[in-house]
Design a protein around this motif. Structure first.
Motif, PDB file in Angstrom:
ATOM      1  N   ALA A 114       0.813  -1.215   0.000  1.00 52.70           N
ATOM      2  CA  ALA A 114       0.000   0.000   0.000  1.00 52.70           C
ATOM      3  C   ALA A 114       0.849   1.269   0.000  1.00 52.70           C
ATOM      4  N   GLN A 115       2.031   1.200   0.598  1.00 48.10           N
ATOM      5  CA  GLN A 115       2.844   2.402   0.765  1.00 48.10           C
ATOM      6  C   GLN A 115       3.125   3.147  -0.542  1.00 48.10           C
ATOM      7  N   PRO A 116       3.477   2.479  -1.641  1.00 43.49           N
ATOM      8  CA  PRO A 116       3.730   3.222  -2.879  1.00 43.49           C
ATOM      9  C   PRO A 116       2.504   3.945  -3.436  1.00 43.49           C
ATOM     10  N   LEU A 117       1.310   3.537  -3.020  1.00 44.39           N
ATOM     11  CA  LEU A 117       0.082   4.178  -3.498  1.00 44.39           C
ATOM     12  C   LEU A 117      -0.360   5.331  -2.611  1.00 44.39           C
ATOM     13  N   ALA A 118       0.209   5.434  -1.428  1.00 50.04           N
ATOM     14  CA  ALA A 118      -0.185   6.476  -0.475  1.00 50.04           C
ATOM     15  C   ALA A 118       0.382   7.826  -0.893  1.00 50.04           C
ATOM     16  N   ALA A 119      -0.294   8.874  -0.473  1.00 49.87           N
ATOM     17  CA  ALA A 119       0.137  10.232  -0.831  1.00 49.87           C
ATOM     18  C   ALA A 119       1.406  10.641  -0.109  1.00 49.87           C
ATOM     19  N   ALA A 120       1.708   9.994   1.019  1.00 44.64           N
ATOM     20  CA  ALA A 120       2.898  10.364   1.800  1.00 44.64           C
ATOM     21  C   ALA A 120       3.661   9.119   2.230  1.00 44.64           C
ATOM     22  N   ARG A 121       4.990   9.261   2.312  1.00 47.63           N
ATOM     23  CA  ARG A 121       5.835   8.167   2.820  1.00 47.63           C
ATOM     24  C   ARG A 121       5.771   8.213   4.343  1.00 47.63           C
ATOM     25  N   ARG A 122       4.768   7.534   4.856  1.00 45.77           N
ATOM     26  CA  ARG A 122       4.474   7.651   6.288  1.00 45.77           C
ATOM     27  C   ARG A 122       3.734   6.409   6.740  1.00 45.77           C
ATOM     28  N   LEU A 123       4.217   5.753   7.778  1.00 45.75           N
ATOM     29  CA  LEU A 123       3.565   4.597   8.382  1.00 45.75           C
ATOM     30  C   LEU A 123       3.084   4.995   9.775  1.00 45.75           C
ATOM     31  N   VAL A 124       1.850   4.665  10.076  1.00 49.83           N
ATOM     32  CA  VAL A 124       1.252   5.099  11.345  1.00 49.83           C
ATOM     33  C   VAL A 124       0.659   3.908  12.085  1.00 49.83           C
ATOM     34  N   VAL A 125       0.884   3.874  13.388  1.00 50.08           N
ATOM     35  CA  VAL A 125       0.272   2.867  14.241  1.00 50.08           C
ATOM     36  C   VAL A 125       0.031   3.510  15.604  1.00 50.08           C
ATOM     37  N   GLU A 126      -1.085   3.141  16.243  1.00 46.93           N
ATOM     38  CA  GLU A 126      -1.408   3.726  17.548  1.00 46.93           C
ATOM     39  C   GLU A 126      -0.652   2.993  18.656  1.00 46.93           C
ATOM     40  N   GLU A 127      -0.328   3.716  19.713  1.00 43.64           N
ATOM     41  CA  GLU A 127       0.538   3.188  20.774  1.00 43.64           C
ATOM     42  C   GLU A 127      -0.099   2.063  21.585  1.00 43.64           C
ATOM     43  N   ASP A 128      -1.429   1.897  21.494  1.00 41.85           N
ATOM     44  CA  ASP A 128      -2.077   0.794  22.211  1.00 41.85           C
ATOM     45  C   ASP A 128      -2.487  -0.328  21.267  1.00 41.85           C
ATOM     46  N   GLU A 129      -1.948  -0.302  20.051  1.00 39.81           N
ATOM     47  CA  GLU A 129      -2.259  -1.338  19.069  1.00 39.81           C
ATOM     48  C   GLU A 129      -1.621  -2.664  19.488  1.00 39.81           C
ATOM     49  N   PHE A 130      -2.151  -3.772  18.949  1.00 43.53           N
ATOM     50  CA  PHE A 130      -1.590  -5.078  19.291  1.00 43.53           C
ATOM     51  C   PHE A 130      -0.108  -5.088  18.936  1.00 43.53           C
ATOM     52  N   PRO A 131       0.732  -5.650  19.807  1.00 41.91           N
ATOM     53  CA  PRO A 131       2.176  -5.560  19.603  1.00 41.91           C
ATOM     54  C   PRO A 131       2.669  -5.992  18.230  1.00 41.91           C
ATOM     55  N   THR A 132       2.155  -7.109  17.678  1.00 39.19           N
ATOM     56  CA  THR A 132       2.689  -7.553  16.391  1.00 39.19           C
ATOM     57  C   THR A 132       2.470  -6.521  15.300  1.00 39.19           C
ATOM     58  N   ASP A 133       1.351  -5.800  15.361  1.00 38.43           N
ATOM     59  CA  ASP A 133       1.084  -4.750  14.373  1.00 38.43           C
ATOM     60  C   ASP A 133       2.143  -3.655  14.470  1.00 38.43           C
ATOM     61  N   GLN A 134       2.518  -3.327  15.701  1.00 37.06           N
ATOM     62  CA  GLN A 134       3.557  -2.312  15.901  1.00 37.06           C
ATOM     63  C   GLN A 134       4.916  -2.818  15.431  1.00 37.06           C
ATOM     64  N   TYR A 135       5.229  -4.060  15.762  1.00 35.17           N
ATOM     65  CA  TYR A 135       6.533  -4.610  15.384  1.00 35.17           C
ATOM     66  C   TYR A 135       6.685  -4.689  13.868  1.00 35.17           C
ATOM     67  N   ILE A 136       5.617  -5.099  13.187  1.00 36.90           N
ATOM     68  CA  ILE A 136       5.676  -5.223  11.724  1.00 36.90           C
ATOM     69  C   ILE A 136       5.947  -3.870  11.079  1.00 36.90           C
ATOM     70  N   LEU A 137       5.262  -2.838  11.541  1.00 35.92           N
ATOM     71  CA  LEU A 137       5.493  -1.514  10.956  1.00 35.92           C
ATOM     72  C   LEU A 137       6.872  -0.983  11.313  1.00 35.92           C
ATOM     73  N   GLU A 138       7.332  -1.283  12.503  1.00 39.70           N
ATOM     74  CA  GLU A 138       8.680  -0.872  12.882  1.00 39.70           C
ATOM     75  C   GLU A 138       9.711  -1.529  11.965  1.00 39.70           C
ATOM     76  N   GLY A 139       9.524  -2.820  11.702  1.00 40.79           N
ATOM     77  CA  GLY A 139      10.432  -3.522  10.809  1.00 40.79           C
ATOM     78  C   GLY A 139      10.361  -2.998   9.386  1.00 40.79           C
ATOM     79  N   LEU A 140       9.146  -2.742   8.909  1.00 41.65           N
ATOM     80  CA  LEU A 140       8.975  -2.215   7.556  1.00 41.65           C
ATOM     81  C   LEU A 140       9.617  -0.843   7.423  1.00 41.65           C
ATOM     82  N   SER A 141       9.470  -0.035   8.453  1.00 39.15           N
ATOM     83  CA  SER A 141      10.073   1.301   8.448  1.00 39.15           C
ATOM     84  C   SER A 141      11.591   1.217   8.380  1.00 39.15           C
TER      85      SER A 141
END
Length: 408
Positions: A114-141
């Protein structure tokens, strides 16, 4: 909590059971007597259909037909076949859902594509999100150099700003339900995309992805869908968006002509391009059998019962002087509720000795999963009365109950 007055007695609970349109579903589950299972939001119990389908796949496929079962039993098409069955439960088109991999892997695939289709190079996750969701975005970043923003709870869409947000429809800790339609409208207006995590929603809520305007989602199948421990997850991609997406894991099962064994990659059409490796046939077969229980059920009835059960549970938890940590309004909750106790882990261990299975999330949260297909109102009423006795007598206050297991 004035909205949590009904039912007020066990007889009220029995009256609800007498007219429950889902009461017949209980017989489909292989649950032992004497156990009140309040952990269906974590691992759904086995269904008779799942066990039979698993045995059939082993005996008629693996034992009898062996490798030819990829054709004779259509193992090769099973991931898409099961995805089509699952699609109805999330309000998606039959060709828009594929069962494959794990939630973590699928979130990575969707967010990266999805990132190449987004208007901005930006990944967002909320601080109380399930840990794996946070870890995946951290790794992708870290892999791509795309900025990672950890937003405050509930502020993910506000911080999206044209990027990609990964967000749970139902929060794993509090049970709070997101406004998918409203969030999608805001995201799309700003050129952003949301990848929805449906893990704590599928099979217990009346999910309507297409109607709400959702375009990307993933979720697990071992919770309310009762697919079995480690059952494969699923991917949803809106058919209009799929041709624009390129999976970052272009495995051979996602190839348009897998058995031509070409050196160059050409993706399948639609969501099927997100297949990667060889599908886990026995797990898929069990899930296929588990989904039979949903045939003919109205998901609005499933959602209504889940919320009535949680309404009753919250009323009794408040009487037991437990701290409530989930929304009080029924329409803002998923299929589980969360309460807090300073010795929550010990309380959960004590409950297990009384035949009541719940789960604990650090530091002090007790979660009760109110799976509507196998739980009765009277059963949950009795469990909460027994919990009240455990708290009043402090029978949880033993050293053995404080000894932490690896899995809580």
């Amino acid at each position: 909590m004035n909205s949590f007055h009904f039912p007020l007695s066990r007889s009220d609970a029995e009256a609800l059971d007498a007219r429950d349109p889902l009461a017949h579903c209980r017989a489909a589950f292989a649950l032992p007597e004497g156990i009140t299972y309040l952990v269906g939001h974590s691992l759904g119990p086995a269904t008779q259909g799942a066990l039979l389908a698993l045995q059939r796949a082993a005996d008629e496929g693996w034992v009898r037909d062996r490798v030819s079962a990829w054709n004779s039993a259509n193992w090769i098409g099973l991931a898409e076949q099961v995805g089509a069955k699952l699609a109805r439960l999330i309000g998606a088109g039959e060709r828009d859902v594929l069962v494959c991999d794990s939630v973590s892997v699928n979130l990575f695939k969707l967010a990266a594509s999805a990132q190449p289709l987004a208007a901005a190079r930006r990944l967002v996750v909320e601080e109380d999100e399930f840990p794996t969701d946070q870890y995946i975005l951290e790794g992708l970043s870290s892999m791509t150099g795309v900025e990672l923003v950890r937003a405050e709870a509930g502020k993910g869409v506000a911080e999206l700003k044209g990027g990609v947000l990964v967000k749970s429809l139902v929060n794993y800790r509090t049970g709070e339900v997101a406004d998918v339609a409203g969030d999608e409208a805001a995201a799309q207006a700003g050129g952003g995309l949301i990848v929805w995590d449906l893990s704590h929603a599928t099979g217990v809520l009346d999910v309507r992805l297409k109607a709400w305007g959702a375009r990307l989602a993933a979720g697990c199948t071992y919770k309310y869908l009762n697919g079995g421990p480690g059952a494969p997850a699923f991917v949803f991609v809106d058919e209009a968006l799929a041709p624009e997406l390129a999976s970052p894991l272009p495995g051979w099962m996602g190839h348009a002509a897998a058995f031509d064994f070409k050196s160059t990659y050409q993706p399948k059409e639609g969501v099927a391009r997100f297949a990667a490796g060889t599908p886990p046939i026995l797990s898929l077969a069990a899930l296929d059998g588990a989904l039979e229980i949903f045939h003919g059920l109205n998901m609005a009835d499933v959602q209504e019962k889940a919320r009535r059960l949680s309404q009753m549970c919250l009323m009794l938890a408040e009487k037991a002087e437990l701290k409530i940590s989930c929304p009080l309004e029924a329409d803002r909750r998923g299929g589980h509720i969360s309460v807090r106790h300073c010795e929550g882990y010990a309380v959960v261990r004590a409950m297990a000795d009384w035949g009541i299975e719940a789960d604990f999330r650090a530091p002090d949260t007790i979660r009760f999963g109110l799976s509507p297909l196998f739980l009765s109102y009277a059963e949950v009423w009795d469990a909460m009365q027994e919990l009240t006795e455990i708290l009043e007598t402090r029978s949880w206050d033993k050293a053995c109950y404080r000894e932490k297991a690896v899995v809580t």
